[in-house]
Design a protein around this motif. Structure first.
Motif, short mmCIF file in Angstrom:
data_model
loop_
_atom_site.label_atom_id
_atom_site.label_comp_id
_atom_site.label_asym_id
_atom_site.label_seq_id
_atom_site.Cartn_x
_atom_site.Cartn_y
_atom_site.Cartn_z
N ASP A 131 0.87 -1.32 -0.01
CA ASP A 131 -0.03 0.03 0.17
C ASP A 131 0.75 1.15 -0.12
OD1 ASP A 131 -2.48 -1.43 0.08
OD2 ASP A 131 -2.65 -1.29 2.04
N TYR A 132 2.11 1.17 0.76
CA TYR A 132 2.92 2.32 0.86
C TYR A 132 3.70 2.65 -0.74
CZ TYR A 132 6.86 5.28 2.22
OH TYR A 132 7.83 6.23 2.38
N ALA A 133 3.86 1.42 -1.08
CA ALA A 133 4.56 1.53 -2.73
C ALA A 133 3.58 2.05 -3.41
CB ALA A 133 4.97 0.31 -2.91
N TYR A 134 2.32 1.79 -3.49
CA TYR A 134 1.23 2.23 -4.66
C TYR A 134 1.10 3.84 -4.22
CZ TYR A 134 0.92 -2.32 -6.81
OH TYR A 134 1.13 -3.33 -7.55
N ALA A 135 0.96 4.05 -2.66
CA ALA A 135 0.75 5.54 -2.65
C ALA A 135 1.98 6.30 -3.09
CB ALA A 135 0.57 5.44 -1.08
N LEU A 136 3.22 5.98 -3.04
CA LEU A 136 4.28 6.75 -3.59
C LEU A 136 4.19 6.56 -5.00
CD1 LEU A 136 7.38 5.24 -1.48
CD2 LEU A 136 6.67 7.60 -1.50
N LYS A 137 3.77 5.65 -5.67
CA LYS A 137 3.65 5.63 -7.21
C LYS A 137 2.85 6.61 -7.54
CE LYS A 137 1.89 3.10 -11.00
NZ LYS A 137 1.31 1.94 -11.64
N LYS A 138 1.66 6.50 -6.89
CA LYS A 138 0.45 7.73 -7.34
C LYS A 138 1.25 9.13 -7.09
CE LYS A 138 -4.44 8.83 -6.75
NZ LYS A 138 -4.01 10.40 -6.87
N LYS A 139 1.51 9.27 -5.98
CA LYS A 139 2.07 10.64 -5.78
C LYS A 139 3.18 11.09 -6.85
CE LYS A 139 4.20 13.39 -2.19
NZ LYS A 139 4.65 13.47 -0.58
N MET A 140 4.22 10.04 -7.27
CA MET A 140 5.12 10.35 -8.26
C MET A 140 4.53 10.56 -9.69
SD MET A 140 8.71 8.48 -7.25
CE MET A 140 8.08 7.04 -6.23
N PHE A 141 3.55 9.71 -10.08
CA PHE A 141 2.83 9.65 -11.17
C PHE A 141 1.96 11.16 -11.59
CE2 PHE A 141 -0.86 8.97 -13.99
CZ PHE A 141 -0.27 8.18 -14.94
N ASP A 142 1.22 11.44 -10.39
CA ASP A 142 0.69 12.68 -10.60
C ASP A 142 1.55 13.95 -10.83
OD1 ASP A 142 -1.75 11.22 -10.19
OD2 ASP A 142 -1.86 11.70 -8.00
N LEU A 143 2.81 13.71 -10.42
CA LEU A 143 3.85 14.83 -10.56
C LEU A 143 4.51 14.63 -12.13
CD1 LEU A 143 5.38 14.95 -7.17
CD2 LEU A 143 3.93 16.78 -8.17
N GLY A 144 4.09 13.75 -12.71
CA GLY A 144 4.53 13.50 -14.23
C GLY A 144 5.69 12.65 -14.28
N LEU A 145 5.88 11.88 -13.20
CA LEU A 145 7.08 10.79 -13.28
C LEU A 145 6.67 9.64 -13.82
CD1 LEU A 145 8.52 11.97 -9.85
CD2 LEU A 145 9.45 12.91 -12.13
N ARG A 146 7.51 8.92 -14.56
CA ARG A 146 7.40 7.77 -14.93
C ARG A 146 7.76 6.52 -13.79
NH1 ARG A 146 9.29 10.65 -19.29
NH2 ARG A 146 11.35 9.67 -19.21
N VAL A 147 6.92 5.92 -13.21
CA VAL A 147 7.17 4.96 -12.11
C VAL A 147 6.04 3.68 -12.13
CG1 VAL A 147 5.56 6.43 -10.52
CG2 VAL A 147 7.34 5.02 -9.54
N GLU A 148 6.84 2.61 -11.77
CA GLU A 148 6.14 1.48 -11.58
C GLU A 148 6.53 0.55 -10.35
OE1 GLU A 148 7.24 -1.20 -14.99
OE2 GLU A 148 6.19 -0.18 -16.31
#
Length: 636
Positions: free
Chosen positions: A553-570
């Motif tokens: 859950d923490y990993a996916y929360a980090l992903k969403k935060k970065m994705f919303d900032l335009g970063l390419r993250v998986e």
């Protein structure tokens, strides 16, 4: 006595008939030990050439292209001699054996199909010939005598080569030990000067490059003056093989090539990310440098290509179709379309220079044997620009273009050298126009203080050009950027602007690319970075690895935060060990891996592993994101 002018301008006298080598030894024993050939009045020649008239002489070492050529050409003769020794005089017929860039080859005709074991055996014999230090002696014979000699040896290819020469020609031969070959030279003074040889591979090659002729065996090799230099070169080749963009393109899922479209590359999602980032950067730079973007059609009527000169001078490289019974061509270049846009409205001298830029898809017919991954394709996107200017603006505008080139190439960590290409045989226009255009390019290069080489006859059919050859991380060079000065197209298309005097005048046109081809530039970058792209270009910038399911859950929360900032993250949350997932991410050359476990979850941290490093670093998650954004913004 004859007067010899040396490279530094000094003049020395020497007795008529003294060899170039003896003359050199008279004033520099150290250079005599290093010299491989002599350039006499601009002609690369043997060191044993007699000096019989006043002339200019330069001495070539392995540091000079002409010196390397003489050494590698001599190595090709050592190869032929070794083959004759091993397999017998009558069992091998020799064709041609030139020096080439980075090495040499020899084409041979024999029944036995050679393999790697044979190459090893031949190389040992070559090394033996080098140790024998055989003098290499030049001689000249009458054409009829040369034909008779090679006919008696059964050398049918040599006889054909001689018969192509004029009947009154003297034929040049070179002899080393028991071996004599037909050759114009120059060569080294002895086989012992070749200190390091490596035979590399065997391929097939048609006699005289014609598929209707017999297939011969071509043996490739390379030679150096020092073993250390050979070892360094072979290491570079190993590194280049690891970096091969075709191999990495598959492994990183960037692009593919298919039998259904030879030479027409397919870009996958990861490849499109790189492509689009390059295009976004290109657009931003061009906007700052005052360019306006345009787009022109891919298919245009035959009349346009006749007017531009492409139909006469470039037709064999073009694809054609018919529409409503009329001939059309798929564009091989963007310039005629850009000219049509220029002509849609009148222009004043106040508007010039007018800079237009286009990411234009072009198609060129390349022979199937020349196709090579993304480096040589049949369709590509040319990042073209066409600049229309006053004659008085030429030099300033070229300097402006080079400023842009400097900024772009330095962003990718690429250095360059420039080459000026002059009028080719298949060209349009008068001598006066060509001389004026070439002089303008020379002046711009010299005023900028850029060293440049001259490629005689290698310009475009409509104008001279400056080519920019990029140097990658392995020291290899790639031709990318080009500035072509064109005073001919404006004339052919009757382009005008209204001058300060109120009269109509003809503008000067510059054709210019910086990437050259988006596809080829991507191929170059893949090899330059060995697939480990800087973070701003990387298809996936961050891979987050939760240690266990409870950290997901923490990993996916980090992903969403970065994705919303335009970063390419998986997130990689597979039921595999962390070490396995980490190794896989490293193989994919992802710039950053984030490990998140109990401690990271409790403190809102991430453990950061940068690609190519062995240690991890703990950071606040927000601190890592800011660092990443800074690197992307600065294109670090």
């Amino acid at each position: 006595m004859v007067k010899i002018t040396l490279k530094d301008g000094s003049i020395r006298e020497v007795e008529n008939g003294t060899t170039a080598l003896a003359f050199l030894k008279s004033f520099s024993n150290s250079l005599a030990k290093k010299a491989l050939s002599a350039k006499i009045d601009g002609v690369n020649s043997d060191l044993m050439t007699p000096l019989t008239k006043d002339c200019a002489v330069e001495f070539m070492t392995f540091d000079d292209a002409d010196g390397r050529w003489a050494l590698r050409h001599s190595a090709s003769h050592v190869l032929a001699q070794a083959i004759k020794r091993i397999y017998g005089e009558k069992n091998v017929q020799l064709a041609i054996g030139p020096a080439i860039e980075n090495g040499f080859y020899y084409d041979i005709d024999m029944k036995k199909q050679l393999g790697q074991a044979d190459l090893d055996k031949i190389q040992k014999e070559m090394e033996k010939i080098v140790k024998e230090n055989l003098p290499i002696v030049r001689s000249e014979v009458q054409r009829a005598d040369a034909i008779k000699m090679f006919e008696e040896k059964g050398e049918i290819y040599k006889v054909m080569l001689i018969k192509d020469l004029p009947e009154d020609a003297l034929i040049t031969l070179y002899t080393q030990g028991e071996f004599t070959d037909l050759c114009a030279g120059p060569h080294l003074v002895s086989t012992g000067k070749i200190k390091a040889i490596k035979l590399q591979n065997i391929t097939g090659a048609y006699w005289r490059g014609d598929a209707k002729n017999k297939m011969l065996q071509r043996i490739y090799g390379t030679a150096f003056e020092k073993k250390a230099d050979l070892d360094a070169y072979l290491h570079m080749l190993e590194e280049a093989a690891k970096r091969d963009h075709r191999k990495l393109g598959r492994e990183l899922d960037l692009f593919s090539l298919h039998e259904e479209g030879p030479g027409f590359p397919f870009f996958h999602p990861n490849g499109m990310i790189i492509r689009n980032e390059l295009i976004s950067y290109w657009r931003a730079v061009h906007r700052r440098y005052g360019y306006q973007e345009i787009q022109t059609p891919i298919i245009l009527n035959r009349r346009l290509w006749e007017q531009s000169g492409h139909w006469e001078h470039y037709k064999e490289n073009m694809y054609f179709t018919k529409i409503d019974g009329e001939d059309y061509a798929i564009k091989p270049m963007n310039c005629p379309g850009g000219i049509l846009i220029y002509k849609t409205q009148p222009h004043s001298y106040r508007e010039l220079p007018l800079r237009t830029a286009e990411l234009g898809l072009v198609h060129r017919h390349e022979l199937s044997g020349a196709l090579h991954g993304l480096m040589r394709v049949r369709n590509f996107t040319q990042d073209d620009a066409h600049i229309f200017m006053l004659p008085s603006q030429i030099e300033e505008e070229i300097q402006h273009i080079i400023d842009l080139f400097d900024e772009v190439y330095s962003t990718f960590g690429l250095s360059y050298h420039a080459e000026l290409s002059t009028r080719p045989k298949n060209s349009m226009g008068t001598d006066e126009v060509w001389e004026k255009s070439t002089a303008a390019l020379k002046s711009a290069l010299e005023h900028r203080g850029l060293d440049y080489a001259v490629n005689e006859g290698d310009g475009a059919f409509y104008g001279p050009k400056i080519d920019f050859h990029l140097t990658d991380s392995l020291g290899r060079t790639w031709q990318c950027g080009t500035i072509q000065l064109d005073m001919l197209m404006p004339e052919k298309f009757e382009m005008t602007y209204t001058g300060e005097d109120g009269q109509k005048h003809r503008p000067v046109m510059v054709h210019r690319v910086v990437y050259g081809s988006i596809e080829r530039f991507i191929g170059i970058l893949i090899e330059h970075y060995a697939g480990a792209f800087p973070v701003w270009l990387a298809p996936i910038q961050v891979k987050i690895l939760p240690i266990t399911e409870k950290h997901a859950d923490y990993a996916y929360a980090l992903k969403k935060k970065m994705f919303d900032l335009g970063l390419r993250v998986e997130v990689d949350n597979r039921n595999e060990k962390v070490g396995y997932r980490m190794r896989e991410s490293q193989v994919k050359k992802i710039p950053y891996i984030l490990l998140v476990g109990d401690k990271e979850l409790a403190d809102n941290n991430v453990s950061v592993r940068k690609h190519g490093e062995q240690s991890t670093k703990t950071m606040q998650a927000d601190e890592f994101i800011k660092m990443l954004q800074k690197q992307i913004k600065e294109k670090a």
